[in-house]
Design a protein around this motif. Structure first.
Motif, PDB file in Angstrom:
ATOM      1  N   LYS A   9      21.410  26.143  25.302  1.00 29.63           N
ATOM      2  CA  LYS A   9      22.415  25.176  25.752  1.00 29.63           C
ATOM      3  C   LYS A   9      23.761  25.852  26.032  1.00 29.63           C
ATOM      4  O   LYS A   9      23.965  27.028  25.688  1.00 29.63           O
ATOM      5  N   ASP A  11      26.580  25.883  24.600  1.00 23.65           N
ATOM      6  CA  ASP A  11      27.245  26.563  23.466  1.00 23.65           C
ATOM      7  C   ASP A  11      26.620  27.928  23.212  1.00 23.65           C
ATOM      8  O   ASP A  11      27.317  28.901  22.909  1.00 23.65           O
ATOM      9  N   SER A  60      28.147  11.540  26.091  1.00 24.89           N
ATOM     10  CA  SER A  60      28.707  12.748  25.489  1.00 24.89           C
ATOM     11  C   SER A  60      27.708  13.916  25.607  1.00 24.89           C
ATOM     12  O   SER A  60      28.088  15.060  25.888  1.00 24.89           O
ATOM     13  N   ASP A  63      27.808  15.091  29.208  1.00 26.58           N
ATOM     14  CA  ASP A  63      29.035  15.873  29.451  1.00 26.58           C
ATOM     15  C   ASP A  63      28.881  17.287  28.899  1.00 26.58           C
ATOM     16  O   ASP A  63      29.306  18.263  29.524  1.00 26.58           O
ATOM     17  N   PHE A  64      28.264  17.379  27.734  1.00 25.98           N
ATOM     18  CA  PHE A  64      28.078  18.700  27.103  1.00 25.98           C
ATOM     19  C   PHE A  64      27.070  19.551  27.875  1.00 25.98           C
ATOM     20  O   PHE A  64      27.345  20.702  28.216  1.00 25.98           O
ATOM     21  N   SER A  67      28.323  21.051  31.044  1.00 28.96           N
ATOM     22  CA  SER A  67      29.653  21.670  30.966  1.00 28.96           C
ATOM     23  C   SER A  67      29.673  23.155  31.285  1.00 28.96           C
ATOM     24  O   SER A  67      30.727  23.716  31.582  1.00 28.96           O
ATOM     25  N   SER A 108      26.830  21.689  14.215  1.00 27.92           N
ATOM     26  CA  SER A 108      27.039  20.484  15.011  1.00 27.92           C
ATOM     27  C   SER A 108      25.707  19.797  15.310  1.00 27.92           C
ATOM     28  O   SER A 108      24.680  20.459  15.451  1.00 27.92           O
ATOM     29  N   GLN A 110      25.411  17.824  18.104  1.00 28.68           N
ATOM     30  CA  GLN A 110      25.268  17.875  19.561  1.00 28.68           C
ATOM     31  C   GLN A 110      25.191  19.314  20.072  1.00 28.68           C
ATOM     32  O   GLN A 110      24.294  19.656  20.842  1.00 28.68           O
ATOM     33  N   MET A 111      26.116  20.139  19.637  1.00 26.29           N
ATOM     34  CA  MET A 111      26.134  21.537  20.089  1.00 26.29           C
ATOM     35  C   MET A 111      25.230  22.339  19.161  1.00 26.29           C
ATOM     36  O   MET A 111      25.699  23.109  18.312  1.00 26.29           O
TER      37      MET A 111
END
Ligand code: CMP
Length: 143
Positions: A9, A11, A60, A63-64, A67, A108, A110-111
């Motif tokens: 991902k 991140d 969200s 968006d991540f 990104s 995290s 999400q990340m």
């Protein structure tokens, strides 16, 4: 043999952890049969995360995931789907056990560094989203 779709991902890419994650899969004995860096579009995100589109966290998540680039990886190996998910650890990096990828590198929900297919049906569907069949390489292991 099973195949699984893995996404490193944004991140993971931004933190320069691509090599670290790929080398763990290789060390485990999983074979990389497809590999590409790409930018996920909102349309691809909606297809990939179809089961989450109606959830409160979806925007969200979109968006991540859009990104920064991701790295899509097709992995092959014995029981690859379950083996990879064990290597990732729990979805929430804060809850993931030490020694797992998320446990070692994420704090995290999400990340959480890496996505991996959770069943044979989702692996088939997700591999189709990221790779054309001719982009997957069939080669023997030299051990
Ligand atoms: P992944 O394995 O890619 O599958 C769905 C993703 O949604 C998950 O990893 C997380 O990145 C994200 N996710 C799951 N639950 C939540 C949540 N409650 N809040 C925010 N993001 C979440």
């Amino acid at each position: 043999m099973q195949r699984s779709l893995i996404l490193l991902k944004p991140d993971c890419v931004q933190r320069r952890l691509i090599g670290e994650v790929l080398s763990r899969f290789e060390a485990k004995g999983l074979q990389i049969i497809g590999l590409k860096m790409l930018q996920v579009t909102p349309e691809l995100s909606r297809k990939h995360y179809a089961e989450h589109v109606e959830k409160p966290f979806y925007q969200s998540l979109e968006d991540f995931i859009t990104s920064a680039p991701v790295v899509a990886v097709a992995l092959e190996g014995l029981e690859a789907i379950g083996v990879v998910r064990e290597m990732l650890g729990a979805t929430n990096g804060l809850k993931a056990a030490p020694g797992t990828l998320r446990g070692d590198f994420s704090s995290s929900r999400q990340m959480n560094l890496v996505h991996a297919s959770d069943s044979e049906a989702s692996a088939e569907r997700e591999l189709d989203l990221y790779f054309r069949s001719e982009e997957l390489c069939d080669y023997s292991l030299c051990l």
